[in-house]
Scaffold this motif. Structure first.
Motif, PDB file in Angstrom:
ATOM      1  N   ARG A  88       0.821  -1.211   0.000  1.00 45.69           N
ATOM      2  CA  ARG A  88       0.000   0.000   0.000  1.00 45.69           C
ATOM      3  C   ARG A  88       0.856   1.264   0.000  1.00 45.69           C
ATOM      4  N   TRP A  89       2.059   1.146   0.557  1.00 49.36           N
ATOM      5  CA  TRP A  89       2.984   2.279   0.643  1.00 49.36           C
ATOM      6  C   TRP A  89       4.347   1.834   0.114  1.00 49.36           C
ATOM      7  N   ARG A  91       8.543   3.279   0.749  1.00 50.10           N
ATOM      8  CA  ARG A  91       9.450   4.227   1.388  1.00 50.10           C
ATOM      9  C   ARG A  91      10.636   4.451   0.469  1.00 50.10           C
ATOM     10  N   PRO A 103       8.111   9.424  -5.918  1.00 52.22           N
ATOM     11  CA  PRO A 103       6.846   9.650  -5.199  1.00 52.22           C
ATOM     12  C   PRO A 103       5.673   9.973  -6.115  1.00 52.22           C
ATOM     13  N   HIS A 107       2.326   7.618  -6.558  1.00 56.63           N
ATOM     14  CA  HIS A 107       0.955   8.106  -6.391  1.00 56.63           C
ATOM     15  C   HIS A 107       0.112   7.803  -7.628  1.00 56.63           C
ATOM     16  N   LEU A 111      -0.211   4.254  -4.835  1.00 55.13           N
ATOM     17  CA  LEU A 111       0.566   3.984  -3.634  1.00 55.13           C
ATOM     18  C   LEU A 111       0.771   5.254  -2.821  1.00 55.13           C
ATOM     19  N   LYS A 112       0.797   5.105  -1.501  1.00 51.29           N
ATOM     20  CA  LYS A 112       1.197   6.202  -0.633  1.00 51.29           C
ATOM     21  C   LYS A 112       2.714   6.151  -0.441  1.00 51.29           C
ATOM     22  N   THR A 113       3.274   7.273   0.034  1.00 50.24           N
ATOM     23  CA  THR A 113       4.721   7.383   0.079  1.00 50.24           C
ATOM     24  C   THR A 113       5.242   7.935   1.392  1.00 50.24           C
ATOM     25  N   TYR A 141       2.860  14.743  -3.037  1.00 50.88           N
ATOM     26  CA  TYR A 141       3.300  13.375  -3.270  1.00 50.88           C
ATOM     27  C   TYR A 141       4.025  12.748  -2.074  1.00 50.88           C
ATOM     28  N   ASP A 143       3.243  11.499   1.685  1.00 48.28           N
ATOM     29  CA  ASP A 143       2.268  11.265   2.755  1.00 48.28           C
ATOM     30  C   ASP A 143       2.932  11.315   4.125  1.00 48.28           C
TER      31      ASP A 143
END
Length: 312
Positions: A88-89, A91, A103, A107, A111-113, A141, A143
């Protein structure tokens, strides 16, 4: 700048020598998967991934690439496309050399970042990293903005200078949660840093603490509990944890596919049971890390260097 100091971990760093936790036999037993067949463990591993884990550490480098390689957006899209169905994310670790595009592309892929600002002991490059990160965050972009990664552990920056970067980030992007990434015990030793963060981002590596594989998840739980005690009610996220699938032993810590598979499974069983947020390290095997970490450094990925999912 010394790229390897941002993105790699030297075994010379006194990781976790400050304290050794005691783990009872009962706690260790929860990490025992010996009663489950290898095929069933592989199926469980795949099911966890298919359900999507919270987060993955992501570096877009391919074999033969490292510091100095400017990564194309096409390559970022290709590498993200491999892992996007399972997380889901992501890094990130840097905002230069093409990595600043990650990032936005993440997005675009839903995906979250957690966007990493790759600070080192190079002031000029730090400013480039920081300015690019702020632009990313202002564009929507980021999170979470992770200002620095293990700079205190490496001794690259003073606490006062790190605090300055954290405060500058907060002023520049007031609506974005700000954190700093480091080994779990350093948030206890640097309360001003802990107080300055919106979220506590801890790296937990039982492998680098010479931990036996059968005790590893219990050790990680203790790292997390210790961090909760100093977090003052703030969210604690495990920003890195993992186990290598190949390489030389590090004290009592033995790399290998079975130990790595078991560690992953139990981390995410724990995460599911207790609502723990974990970013697993890492997406892909990275051969360039051999330079700083020895042979074991190349084998922390869930996918191999060519993008093939391991363990199945």
């Amino acid at each position: 700048r010394d790229y390897f100091k941002v993105h790699s971990r030297s075994s010379a760093i006194p990781w976790g020598r400050k304290e050794h936790f005691s783990v009872t036999q009962a706690e260790a037993a929860e990490s025992d998967l010996s009663s489950i067949s290898h095929a069933d463990r592989v199926a469980l591993f795949k099911r966890i991934l298919d359900d999507k884990i919270l987060g993955l550490s992501f570096s877009p480098y391919m074999d033969g690439q490292s510091h100095g390689t400017v990564i194309s957006q096409q390559q970022i899209r290709s590498r993200l496309g491999i892992i996007a169905p399972y997380t889901r994310w992501i890094r990130t670790f840097s905002c230069i050399e093409g990595n600043q595009h990650t990032p936005r592309i993440a997005h675009e892929n839903g995906l979250k970042t957690m966007v990493g600002v790759g600070l080192t002991d190079d002031p000029a490059m730090n400013e480039v990293e920081f300015d690019n990160a702020i632009e990313i965050a202002r564009s929507g972009y980021a999170d979470i903005l992770a200002v620095g990664n293990e700079v205190l552990l490496r001794g690259d920056m003073s606490e006062a200078k790190l605090l300055e970067y954290i405060q500058r980030a907060r002023q520049a992007v007031p609506g974005v949660p700000i954190g700093y990434v480091d080994a779990y015990f350093l948030f206890d030793e640097h309360p001003l840093i802990t107080q300055s963060c919106d979220v506590i981002l801890i790296n937990c590596y039982p492998f680098w603490e010479h931990c036996l594989a059968e005790y590893a998840v219990s050790f990680t739980k203790e790292m997390y509990r210790r961090s909760l005690k100093v977090a003052d009610g703030k969210k604690v996220i495990i920003s890195e944890t993992g186990w290598p699938s190949r390489g030389s032993a590090y004290g009592a810590a033995i790399p290998g596919p079975e130990n790595a598979l078991n560690y992953f499974i139990h981390c995410y069983q724990w995460a599911d049971e207790e609502g723990i947020e974990i970013f697993y390290f890492s997406s892909f095997d990275e051969t360039w890390k051999i330079v700083d970490e020895g042979d074991v450094g190349a084998y922390w990925g869930l996918w191999d260097k060519d993008g093939k999912l391991k363990y199945i």
